[in-house]
Design an enzyme around this catalytic site. Structure first.
Site, short mmCIF file in Angstrom:
data_model
loop_
_atom_site.label_atom_id
_atom_site.label_comp_id
_atom_site.label_asym_id
_atom_site.label_seq_id
_atom_site.Cartn_x
_atom_site.Cartn_y
_atom_site.Cartn_z
N PHE A 151 0.70 -1.39 0.04
CA PHE A 151 -0.01 -0.11 -0.19
C PHE A 151 0.74 1.33 0.03
O PHE A 151 0.31 2.40 -0.61
CB PHE A 151 -0.84 -0.04 1.08
CG PHE A 151 -0.40 0.41 2.32
CD1 PHE A 151 -0.11 1.79 2.75
CD2 PHE A 151 0.36 -0.46 3.46
CE1 PHE A 151 0.72 2.15 3.87
CE2 PHE A 151 0.87 -0.16 4.52
CZ PHE A 151 1.06 1.13 4.85
N LYS A 175 -1.30 -6.55 -9.69
CA LYS A 175 -2.31 -6.72 -8.43
C LYS A 175 -1.91 -5.66 -7.09
O LYS A 175 -0.98 -5.79 -6.56
CB LYS A 175 -2.10 -8.33 -7.83
CG LYS A 175 -3.42 -8.74 -7.23
CD LYS A 175 -3.75 -7.97 -6.00
CE LYS A 175 -3.07 -8.17 -4.69
NZ LYS A 175 -3.50 -7.13 -3.74
N ARG A 179 -5.92 -1.90 -0.26
CA ARG A 179 -6.02 -0.75 0.81
C ARG A 179 -5.67 0.71 -0.32
O ARG A 179 -6.24 1.48 0.13
CB ARG A 179 -5.15 -0.57 1.86
CG ARG A 179 -5.65 -1.37 3.08
CD ARG A 179 -4.57 -1.27 4.28
NE ARG A 179 -3.62 -2.32 3.91
CZ ARG A 179 -2.60 -2.63 4.58
NH1 ARG A 179 -2.47 -1.80 5.79
NH2 ARG A 179 -1.71 -3.40 4.47
N SER A 228 5.35 -7.19 3.26
CA SER A 228 5.87 -7.46 4.43
C SER A 228 6.64 -8.87 4.12
O SER A 228 6.43 -9.57 3.39
CB SER A 228 4.74 -7.77 5.52
OG SER A 228 3.77 -8.56 5.03
N CYS A 283 9.84 1.37 3.21
CA CYS A 283 10.78 0.29 3.44
C CYS A 283 11.83 0.65 3.72
O CYS A 283 12.99 0.07 4.24
CB CYS A 283 10.74 -0.85 2.19
SG CYS A 283 11.14 -0.11 0.85
N GLU A 384 9.99 -4.26 12.81
CA GLU A 384 9.48 -3.31 12.02
C GLU A 384 8.50 -2.62 12.35
O GLU A 384 7.35 -3.38 12.60
CB GLU A 384 9.42 -3.64 10.31
CG GLU A 384 8.78 -2.70 9.45
CD GLU A 384 8.80 -3.21 8.11
OE1 GLU A 384 7.90 -4.28 8.08
OE2 GLU A 384 9.15 -2.65 7.27
P1 NAD Z 1 1.47 -6.72 2.98
O1 NAD Z 1 2.58 -7.90 3.03
O2 NAD Z 1 0.28 -6.68 3.81
O3 NAD Z 1 0.69 -6.75 1.75
C1 NAD Z 1 1.51 -6.97 0.44
C2 NAD Z 1 0.52 -7.45 -0.75
O4 NAD Z 1 0.48 -8.82 -0.26
C3 NAD Z 1 -0.79 -6.86 -0.80
O5 NAD Z 1 -1.20 -6.87 -2.15
C4 NAD Z 1 -1.72 -7.89 -0.19
O6 NAD Z 1 -2.84 -8.03 -0.89
C5 NAD Z 1 -0.98 -9.12 -0.23
N1 NAD Z 1 -1.14 -10.14 0.95
C6 NAD Z 1 -1.34 -9.62 2.22
N2 NAD Z 1 -1.43 -10.63 3.05
C7 NAD Z 1 -1.50 -11.79 2.15
C8 NAD Z 1 -1.30 -13.21 2.56
N3 NAD Z 1 -1.70 -13.73 3.77
N4 NAD Z 1 -1.41 -14.01 1.35
C9 NAD Z 1 -1.08 -13.49 0.00
N5 NAD Z 1 -0.89 -12.10 0.11
C10 NAD Z 1 -1.17 -11.26 0.74
O7 NAD Z 1 2.28 -5.41 3.07
P2 NAD Z 1 1.63 -3.82 3.03
O8 NAD Z 1 1.20 -3.68 4.66
O9 NAD Z 1 0.80 -3.66 1.79
O10 NAD Z 1 3.11 -3.04 2.94
C11 NAD Z 1 3.96 -2.62 4.06
C12 NAD Z 1 5.15 -3.64 3.93
O11 NAD Z 1 5.68 -3.48 2.77
C13 NAD Z 1 6.18 -3.23 4.97
O12 NAD Z 1 6.62 -4.64 5.65
C14 NAD Z 1 7.37 -2.75 4.21
O13 NAD Z 1 8.62 -2.63 4.59
C15 NAD Z 1 7.17 -3.46 2.85
N6 NAD Z 1 7.84 -3.06 1.72
C16 NAD Z 1 9.05 -3.40 1.06
C17 NAD Z 1 9.62 -2.67 0.22
C18 NAD Z 1 10.91 -3.07 -0.11
O14 NAD Z 1 11.40 -2.73 -1.52
N7 NAD Z 1 11.62 -4.19 0.36
C19 NAD Z 1 9.06 -1.75 -0.26
C20 NAD Z 1 7.67 -1.18 0.21
C21 NAD Z 1 7.00 -1.88 1.26
#
Ligand code: NAD
Length: 491
Positions: A151, A175, A179, A228, A283, A384
């Site tokens: 998000f 995809k 949110r 995450s 991130c 985090e």
């Molecule tokens: P999230 O992991 O909750 O969601 C990311 C994606 O995964 C979404 O599209 C969601 O629909 C999907 N998803 C969520 N739960 C799932 C599940 N149980 N099974 C399958 N798919 C699922 O992450 P978020 O809260 O949207 O974003 C924040 C996180 O992203 C933080 O941990 C941040 O550090 C990380 N992030 C990392 C980078 C990087 O480059 N390393 C960049 C941006 C954000």
């Protein structure tokens, strides 16, 4: 008025998802429901995968020089629509307009780099590897590729992948995070204007069900994920079991180390931006400041000031430096982690956990917080937070700072503030993270460098952006070739 239900974009047209279930998309500053996002099913993903597969052969046989003409046009459209896209990002994500413009600039950079694909995806040729035999390597696209996004950068993250995937001759499924799905709706309206062949780009809205369907679908050949760590690990393993190429970027806990010879004024300004920019939901957010030696007390005072003086409000309003966090649940989670920190012995130097912004009673606002004296073994020094909270740790040497950093499970970024080249060099060599900043607080790689990440911040081999993306979105084919002289026809 009921909020509009967003559509998927499949095979060159907007289509209602077959999914019955929807989720509200909420403005985190006002609480207003902006739209309903459909939680697409495996059948919706299947439609996108079939359309992308059907388009693949025609697209991959389109010369790279012709494919990039669409990207040149896309760059122009993104630039012409930056303001509107930025407002959409602010509406659904809460970050300030300035931050939203910044992320879009990063998106455009990736389109620019991908326009170099005719050269970037060139192969290698060796003549006479044995007498009369030549050998060469060519790069071909992989097939249907999919990207799953978080998000926190609703506009940028798709562009770590989409331009390269298309330029290399792949077809694509996006995809977005459920949110913050509205920015991609607008991006796909722009993609529609490009006149790409049907099925080359597809958009599927949804949550975990759609993700798992992507990971399981036999037509999807490659998956990129950003989110995450727990989900990154899930995506990496499930896609790999299904024989797909996969890269998954995860979470982070980024330390910045401040040495006594650092320029205090500059360091404080940069660290405050790195910790509280995007409300800490980056991130590459600085989450820990590790002071070394005598600088501690001065830095503590300066960063507490910077935190206290940051202007918090609705990202659309002029002069606002920090918007709300994404949801009320997220605020509660962050408050819980802060309580845990104080239970572990940390001192709450600036407490921004409860904040109200006049006129926005429904917003999930926090103010910047600073916690001093974190226990190095405690949860708060390792977890985090993904919110506007900076923890402080004090050590006596660069070695001790490096030991602490390298004992952590994440490896996204580490930064050092110093006037010493020797300290900087040591830090660069020894810190076990994939991105390093020297007198930089958010060491975000430009589009022509890989967005590196190590340890639990990344699962895979090739990262997003630049040459890594070209490697990821192509498969190599090696040809060994003989044309005997005696076959030469005489004309
Ligand atoms: P999230 O992991 O909750 O969601 C990311 C994606 O995964 C979404 O599209 C969601 O629909 C999907 N998803 C969520 N739960 C799932 C599940 N149980 N099974 C399958 N798919 C699922 O992450 P978020 O809260 O949207 O974003 C924040 C996180 O992203 C933080 O941990 C941040 O550090 C990380 N992030 C990392 C980078 C990087 O480059 N390393 C960049 C941006 C954000």
């Amino acid at each position: 008025m009921t909020a509009k239900t967003l559509s998927n974009y499949i095979d060159g047209e907007w289509r209602a998802a077959g999914a019955q279930e929807t989720m509200p998309v909420t403005n985190p500053a006002t609480g207003e429901v902006l739209a309903q996002v459909p939680l697409s099913t495996a059948a919706d993903v299947g439609l996108a995968a079939s359309a992308a597969q059907a388009a693949f052969d025609g697209w991959r046989r389109t010369p790279a020089t012709a494919r990039i003409q669409f990207l040149f046009k896309l760059k122009r459209l993104l630039e012409e629509n930056t303001e509107e896209l930025a407002r959409t990002i602010t509406l659904e994500n809460g970050k300030t307009l300035e931050e939203a413009r910044g992320e879009l600039a990063r998106a455009v950079e990736n389109v620019e780099v991908a326009c170099g694909i005719p050269m970037l995806m060139q192969g290698d040729y060796s003549e006479d590897i044995a007498r009369g035999i030549d050998e060469y390597m060519i790069r071909q696209p992989v097939g249907v590729c999919a990207t799953i996004a978080p998000f926190n950068f609703p506009g940028m993250i798709a562009f770590w992948y989409l331009p390269y995937a298309l330029a290399c001759g792949n077809t694509f499924i996006m995809k977005p995070a459920e949110r913050c799905p509205m920015t991609m709706q607008r991006v796909f309206e722009l993609l529609h204007q490009l006149g790409l062949p049907k099925g080359v780009v597809n958009l599927v809205n949804g949550g975990p069900v759609a993700v798992d369907a992507i990971l399981d679908h036999p037509l999807v050949r490659a998956v990129t994920f950003v989110g995450s760590t727990a989900v990154a690990r899930h995506v990496y393993s499930r896609a790999a079991v299904n024989g797909k190429r996969v890269q998954a970027q995860g979470g982070a806990k980024n330390p910045v180390v401040v040495l006594p010879d650092a320029d205090l004024e500059m360091t404080t300004r940069i660290v405050a931006d790195a910790a509280f920019g995007n409300a800490g939901q980056r991130c590459l957010a600085a989450s820990l400041a590790i002071t070394v030696g005598a600088v501690h007390s001065q830095f503590v005072e300066a960063i507490a000031d910077a935190a206290t003086n940051r202007v918090v409000g609705y990202g659309m309003d002029a002069g606002v430096e920090m918007g709300p966090v994404i949801t009320a649940q997220s605020k509660t989670r962050i408050q819980g982690l802060m309580r845990q920190g104080t239970a572990e012995g940390a001192r709450l130097l600036v407490d921004g956990s409860v904040a109200a912004v006049e006129g926005y009673a429904q917003g999930s606002f926090m103010r910047p917080s600073v916690m001093d004296g974190l226990s190095p073994d405690g949860e708060i020094a390792r977890a985090e937070i993904f919110g506007p909270v900076l923890g402080l740790i004090h050590v006596e040497s660069v070695d001790a700072a490096l030991d602490f950093i390298n004992s952590g499970k994440y490896g996204n970024m580490a930064c050092l503030f110093t006037a010493s080249g020797a300290s900087a060099r040591k830090f660069r060599v020894e810190a076990q993270t994939g991105n390093i900043g020297i007198n930089i607080g958010v060491a975000a790689p430009m589009a022509f460098f890989p967005f590196s990440g190590w340890k639990d911040s990344f699962f895979g081999d090739m990262h997003g952006q630049g040459k890594h993306a070209v490697e990821f979105f192509t498969q190599t084919k090696v040809v060994v070739e003989r044309w005997p002289q005696e076959w030469t026809r005489k004309f």
